[in-house]
Design an enzyme around this catalytic site. Structure first.
Site, PDB file in Angstrom:
ATOM      1  CG  ASP A 190      12.929  37.621 -19.217  1.00 14.22           C
ATOM      2  OD1 ASP A 190      13.245  38.814 -19.300  1.00 14.22           O
ATOM      3  OD2 ASP A 190      12.061  37.083 -19.944  1.00 14.22           O
ATOM      4  CE  LYS A 203      19.566  39.995 -19.301  1.00 10.28           C
ATOM      5  NZ  LYS A 203      18.477  39.021 -19.345  1.00 10.28           N
ATOM      6  N   GLY A 241      13.602  43.950 -20.422  1.00 17.50           N
ATOM      7  CA  GLY A 241      12.910  44.387 -19.211  1.00 17.50           C
ATOM      8  C   GLY A 241      13.691  43.866 -18.026  1.00 17.50           C
ATOM      9  CG  HIS A 242      17.358  44.339 -17.655  1.00 17.84           C
ATOM     10  ND1 HIS A 242      18.604  44.711 -18.062  1.00 17.84           N
ATOM     11  CD2 HIS A 242      16.935  43.419 -18.559  1.00 17.84           C
ATOM     12  CE1 HIS A 242      18.917  44.058 -19.175  1.00 17.84           C
ATOM     13  NE2 HIS A 242      17.911  43.278 -19.493  1.00 17.84           N
ATOM     14  CD  GLN A 268      17.469  41.432 -25.872  1.00 14.35           C
ATOM     15  OE1 GLN A 268      18.474  41.850 -26.408  1.00 14.35           O
ATOM     16  NE2 GLN A 268      16.584  42.241 -25.360  1.00 14.35           N
TER      17      GLN A 268
HETATM   18  P1  GDP Z   1      16.341  40.283 -16.499  1.00 12.20           P
HETATM   19  O1  GDP Z   1      15.647  40.668 -17.752  1.00 12.20           O
HETATM   20  O2  GDP Z   1      17.405  39.265 -16.730  1.00 12.20           O
HETATM   21  O3  GDP Z   1      16.872  41.448 -15.700  1.00 12.20           O
HETATM   22  O4  GDP Z   1      15.252  39.559 -15.584  1.00 12.20           O
HETATM   23  P2  GDP Z   1      13.715  40.038 -15.343  1.00 12.20           P
HETATM   24  O5  GDP Z   1      13.730  41.244 -14.498  1.00 12.20           O
HETATM   25  O6  GDP Z   1      12.984  40.104 -16.629  1.00 12.20           O
HETATM   26  O7  GDP Z   1      13.139  38.779 -14.580  1.00 12.20           O
HETATM   27  C1  GDP Z   1      13.662  38.333 -13.372  1.00 12.20           C
HETATM   28  C2  GDP Z   1      12.549  38.389 -12.301  1.00 12.20           C
HETATM   29  O8  GDP Z   1      12.942  37.633 -11.171  1.00 12.20           O
HETATM   30  C3  GDP Z   1      12.305  39.795 -11.770  1.00 12.20           C
HETATM   31  O9  GDP Z   1      10.933  39.914 -11.486  1.00 12.20           O
HETATM   32  C4  GDP Z   1      13.113  39.843 -10.478  1.00 12.20           C
HETATM   33  O10 GDP Z   1      12.604  40.761  -9.540  1.00 12.20           O
HETATM   34  C5  GDP Z   1      12.958  38.434  -9.997  1.00 12.20           C
HETATM   35  N1  GDP Z   1      14.085  37.894  -9.211  1.00 12.20           N
HETATM   36  C6  GDP Z   1      15.399  38.183  -9.311  1.00 12.20           C
HETATM   37  N2  GDP Z   1      16.136  37.349  -8.536  1.00 12.20           N
HETATM   38  C7  GDP Z   1      15.247  36.546  -7.906  1.00 12.20           C
HETATM   39  C8  GDP Z   1      15.375  35.446  -7.006  1.00 12.20           C
HETATM   40  O11 GDP Z   1      16.466  35.035  -6.626  1.00 12.20           O
HETATM   41  N3  GDP Z   1      14.230  34.841  -6.597  1.00 12.20           N
HETATM   42  C9  GDP Z   1      12.997  35.247  -7.011  1.00 12.20           C
HETATM   43  N4  GDP Z   1      11.941  34.587  -6.535  1.00 12.20           N
HETATM   44  N5  GDP Z   1      12.841  36.257  -7.893  1.00 12.20           N
HETATM   45  C10 GDP Z   1      13.946  36.883  -8.343  1.00 12.20           C
HETATM   46  P1  IMO Z   2      15.715  40.718 -21.183  1.00  8.23           P
HETATM   47  O1  IMO Z   2      16.825  41.703 -21.387  1.00  8.23           O
HETATM   48  C1  IMO Z   2      13.386  37.397 -22.810  1.00  8.23           C
HETATM   49  C2  IMO Z   2      12.644  37.409 -27.108  1.00  8.23           C
HETATM   50  C3  IMO Z   2      11.220  37.615 -27.596  1.00  8.23           C
HETATM   51  C4  IMO Z   2      11.271  36.793 -28.878  1.00  8.23           C
HETATM   52  C5  IMO Z   2      12.672  37.047 -29.403  1.00  8.23           C
HETATM   53  C6  IMO Z   2      12.749  38.132 -30.466  1.00  8.23           C
HETATM   54  O2  IMO Z   2      14.630  41.219 -20.306  1.00  8.23           O
HETATM   55  O3  IMO Z   2      16.262  39.395 -20.770  1.00  8.23           O
HETATM   56  P2  IMO Z   2      12.595  40.776 -30.382  1.00  8.23           P
HETATM   57  O4  IMO Z   2      11.497  41.684 -29.916  1.00  8.23           O
HETATM   58  O5  IMO Z   2      13.882  40.983 -29.648  1.00  8.23           O
HETATM   59  O6  IMO Z   2      12.793  40.798 -31.865  1.00  8.23           O
HETATM   60  O7  IMO Z   2      12.073  39.296 -30.035  1.00  8.23           O
HETATM   61  O8  IMO Z   2      13.444  37.429 -28.282  1.00  8.23           O
HETATM   62  N1  IMO Z   2      13.149  38.463 -26.219  1.00  8.23           N
HETATM   63  C7  IMO Z   2      13.331  38.310 -24.893  1.00  8.23           C
HETATM   64  N2  IMO Z   2      13.050  37.252 -24.099  1.00  8.23           N
HETATM   65  N3  IMO Z   2      13.987  38.487 -22.282  1.00  8.23           N
HETATM   66  C8  IMO Z   2      14.304  39.540 -23.073  1.00  8.23           C
HETATM   67  O9  IMO Z   2      15.028  40.599 -22.636  1.00  8.23           O
HETATM   68  C9  IMO Z   2      13.944  39.497 -24.447  1.00  8.23           C
HETATM   69  N4  IMO Z   2      14.070  40.340 -25.492  1.00  8.23           N
HETATM   70  C10 IMO Z   2      13.596  39.699 -26.574  1.00  8.23           C
HETATM   71  O10 IMO Z   2      10.283  37.128 -26.678  1.00  8.23           O
HETATM   72  O11 IMO Z   2      11.166  35.425 -28.564  1.00  8.23           O
HETATM   73 MG    MG Z   3      13.721  40.642 -18.586  1.00 10.56          MG
END
Ligand code: GDP
Ligand code: IMO
Ligand code: MG
Length: 435
Positions: A13, A16, A40-41, A227
């Protein structure tokens, strides 16, 4: 060579999705090489929020192709649902989505097997997974006997027989172990999955060959990690990890493309640290600082909605992951979330119970659990950063914070993000602080 990898350097998270989306216009195809619907991106473009899980983020850009490589594990109904959800948002796959015939398939008994371990009586067995069947599917892949690949779905007779044998085995096991287990009917599962296969047929191909042809034609690839490096099954905080090589180490195995084709290695970090699920987290702030970060940063899981654990930036961990993932540049995300915190702390080393310095990331869980962070304190800033677009407009304390993290990680920061929108981004260029 003009291919790039984007991987998280923390526990997932790191935002990316935003970085992949930003770089899409410099690439022809975006490739997922590991993980599955546990990812979840999020991308926010012109006020519209898109959530990508199995489908590569590049699909949001009309001219970009998306490849789900052999290293990904696919739950067909989840993939079909994602295709539909994106179509409802105006994003059509057309002929741009390519799904590997070598990718493994998640089946209903995988969900039951995950329930078995996650709900077992022993708390020590709980990993806090996303319950998407990821671990059990990878187990079957490596175990070989019960593995099912996407390509198997196009050989119906053989597939039906294979499923019959697997389901008989899994039912016996699960009936004995899970009190409320409803036995699975092999014939019904086989027909259900053959139905999914028909709907996915236009997308399924040998993506390894497709990617090699693309490279031959001079196309630029972007490898999108899911991840983060600290969740890598080999290099992360084992066993509190995911079941794939989620660092850059997974790219070659999970796509069939040797990494000599990559020349840009981007490591993505948050300006602080978060983690979802169980496992050690040395800089965790289970207090008002952590709560503040969670509230301002909206730190709730994209996939499961769970509150993310929040804490200070951990430079020991980031240094380690940057090495493992070969990062040559850093994207520093969510800097805006730290506004208004008077003093910021950064873990620069760990120490054990006896006060002895531990400079490197320990490999064993018990050693990592015992580590206490050694903090350096930096002054924070008050102003809102979400409207800042240039390095020089950042408050001096924010610039100093970025410069300090650069030195600590030992890799230059090339992008600073100050909000979820594409435009809320500062490209540093020559302003980048020196390592
Ligand atoms: P990923 O899994 O690495 O793609 O990240 P996620 O989407 O799960 O979580 C990142 C969250 O931060 C998302 O809700 C984005 O919309 C939000 N986000 C991304 N860049 C920024 C930033 O620079 N500032 C803030 N406040 N939110 C951001
Ligand atoms: P993105 O791509 C954050 C974590 C789960 C758990 C561990 C194992 O959005 O960054 P799994 O279901 O993969 O066997 O769970 O990994 N986990 C993540 N944490 N971002 C993710 O994906 C994750 N995908 C799995 O919470 O701790
Ligand atoms: Mg994510």
């Amino acid at each position: 060579m003009a291919s790039t990898c984007v991987v998280g350097l923390q526990w997932g998270d790191e935002a990316k999705g935003k970085i992949v989306d930003l770089l899409c216009d410099q690439h022809d195809a975006v490739v997922r090489y590991q993980g599955g619907a546990n990812a979840g991106h999020t991308v926010v473009a012109d006020g519209v929020t898109y959530k990508l899980s199995l489908i590569p983020t590049g699909i949001l850009r009309p001219g970009t192709e998306g490849v789900i490589g052999n290293g990904v594990v696919i739950h067909p109904p989840a993939l079909l649902k994602e295709i539909e959800t994106l179509a409802a948002q105006g994003v059509e796959m057309g002929s741009r989505l390519h799904v590997s015939d070598r990718a493994h398939v998640i089946l209903p008994y995988h969900m039951a097997e995950e329930r078995l371990t996650e709900e077992s009586a022993s708390a020590a067995d709980h990993l806090g997974t996303t319950r998407r069947g990821i671990g059990p599917c990878y187990k079957d892949k490596v175990g070989r006997v019960h593995g099912v690949r996407v390509g198997d779905l196009y050989h119906p007779e053989r597939f039906r027989e294979h499923i019959e044998r697997i389901v008989a085995f899994k039912n016996r096991l699960l009936l004995a172990m899970l009190p409320d287990y409803e036995p699975i009917e092999a014939g019904a599962v086989a027909e259900e999955y053959l139905g999914y296969a028909e709907r996915l047929r236009p997308y399924v191909r040998d993506t390894t060959t497709w990617l090699h042809h693309a490279i031959g034609q001079g196309k630029r690839l972007l490898f999108e990690g899911a991840q983060g490096s600290l969740l890598d099954v080999d290099h992360g905080s084992y066993p509190y990890v995911t079941s794939s090589n989620s660092s850059a180490a997974g790219i070659a195995a999970g796509s069939g493309i040797p990494t000599r084709h990559i020349d840009r290695w981007i490591g993505v970090v948050k300006a602080y640290t978060t983690r979802v699920g169980g496992g050690p987290f040395p800089t965790e702030q289970d207090n008002e600082v952590g709560e503040r970060i969670r509230k301002v940063g909206r730190e709730y899981g994209t996939v499961t909605g769970r509150p993310r654990r929040c804490g200070w930036f951990d430079a020991v961990a980031a240094r380690y992951s940057a090495r493992v993932s070969g990062s040559t540049e850093i994207s520093l995300m969510l800097l805006d979330v730290l506004s208004g915190i008077p003093e910021l702390q950064v873990a620069v080393a760990y120490e054990d119970e006896s006060g002895r310095k531990v400079a490197e990331m320990p490999g064993h869980l018990s050693d990592l659990e015992r580590c206490r962070p050694v903090y350096e304190t930096l002054p924070g800033w008050d102003s809102d950063l979400t409207g800042v677009r240039t390095w020089s407009d950042l408050p001096v304390e924010a610039r100093n914070y970025v410069a300090y993290l650069t030195k600590q990680i030992g890799v230059p920061v090339s992008i600073v993000s100050v909000g979820p929108e594409r435009r809320q981004t500062i490209i540093l260029g020559n302003d980048a602080p020196r390592v």
